[in-house]
Enzyme design. Sequence first.
Site, PDB file in Angstrom:
ATOM      1  N   ASP A  64      13.544  -0.412  -3.939  1.00 53.14           N
ATOM      2  CA  ASP A  64      12.195  -0.122  -3.490  1.00 53.14           C
ATOM      3  C   ASP A  64      12.320   0.557  -2.122  1.00 53.14           C
ATOM      4  O   ASP A  64      13.363   0.460  -1.465  1.00 53.14           O
ATOM      5  CB  ASP A  64      11.405  -1.425  -3.386  1.00 53.14           C
ATOM      6  N   ASP A  66       9.301   1.054   0.724  1.00 45.80           N
ATOM      7  CA  ASP A  66       8.538   0.429   1.805  1.00 45.80           C
ATOM      8  C   ASP A  66       8.785  -1.071   1.864  1.00 45.80           C
ATOM      9  O   ASP A  66       8.527  -1.791   0.898  1.00 45.80           O
ATOM     10  CB  ASP A  66       7.040   0.700   1.624  1.00 45.80           C
TER      11      ASP A  66
END
Length: 293
Positions: A64, A66
Site C-alpha cells: 500500500d 499512504d
Amino acid sequence: PGLAMSLSALQRLTCHLSSRGRHATGRVTTAAARTRSSAMVAKAQTAEAPAPAERRVLRGVIFDMDGTLTVPNHDFAVMYRRVGCKTRDILTEIESWPEDERKRANDIIHEMETEALATMKAMPGAEKLGAFLDGRGLPRGLVTRNVQASVAHFHANAWTLPPFSPALAREFKPYKPAPDALLHICKRWNVPPSQVVMIGDSAKDDVVSGNRAGCVTVLLDTEGKWKIGSDDGVEDGESGEDATEDNGLRVTNVLTGEMVPHFIVNSLDEVAPTLQAHFDLSAPENVPEPARA
C-alpha cells in the site's frame, strides 16, 4: 502433517508479530484453524518459526502507499465528514451518487490529496526494505486507493530507489478491498498469489484485499492499536475492545474474519526479519522487465 501438510493449510495459519512488551525482538504467536467462513479465529498460541523444510516460498511483495510507504498525512476522518460518506467505502459510495454530488465529493477528495503531496515523505524503513527486496530479486508492486498522479509524485519526490511496478492507483477498478489489483500484479509477475505478500496499514482495505487474493498479509501497526480476536474475545495478554480509526472510519480495534492478517508488525524494519524467519525468499522467473524496475 503439521505446517508441512499442505500449502492451503499453511496459508490458514495466522501469525502475529508484536514488538510491544519487555522484549525488543517482540513475540510471534499463531492462531490455528483460521477459516474464511468463520468470523472469528482460534485462540492464539505461542509458535516458533517453521523449520526450513516446512517453509513456503515467497516471490514478490505488494505495498500500500499512504500510511505504509509514506508517513500518514491524510486526515481521512475529515475527508469522510466533508464528503458526507455514510458507508465503510467512500470511493465506492460516491460512485452511486448523482453526477453533481459525485463531482462535489471528488473535488473535495482531490483538494485534500493535492494538499497532502506537499508534506509527503517516505515511511522510516521503507527504502531499506525496498533495497532488501531488490537485493534478493523480489519484485515490488504497489496498490493504492490514491490517484496515479500521487503515485508519480511519490516516485519523483519521496523515493530514491527504482519505482514500484506495477503501481496501480484508483484508476484501476475495482478498488481495494477487492482483490483484483493484487491478482493483476500476480499475473504480471507470473507468480501465484500464495507466493506474494501484501503489506499495508489498513485492516479493512489492505488486509482484506490480500486475504481475498490468497496472499500472505502483513498489517503495519505503528501505533500498536490492533488486537487479534478469538472465540473468547481477544488473545491472551490483551485488554478488551476499544474504538480506533481505520482510513477515516471508527471501528473496533479487535481484528476478526477477513481483517485478520498473517503478521502484524510495528514498523517496516520488522518486515525483512519476519519474512526471513518464516519463508524462503526466491526471485521469480520470467518477470517482465518493467516489473523489476
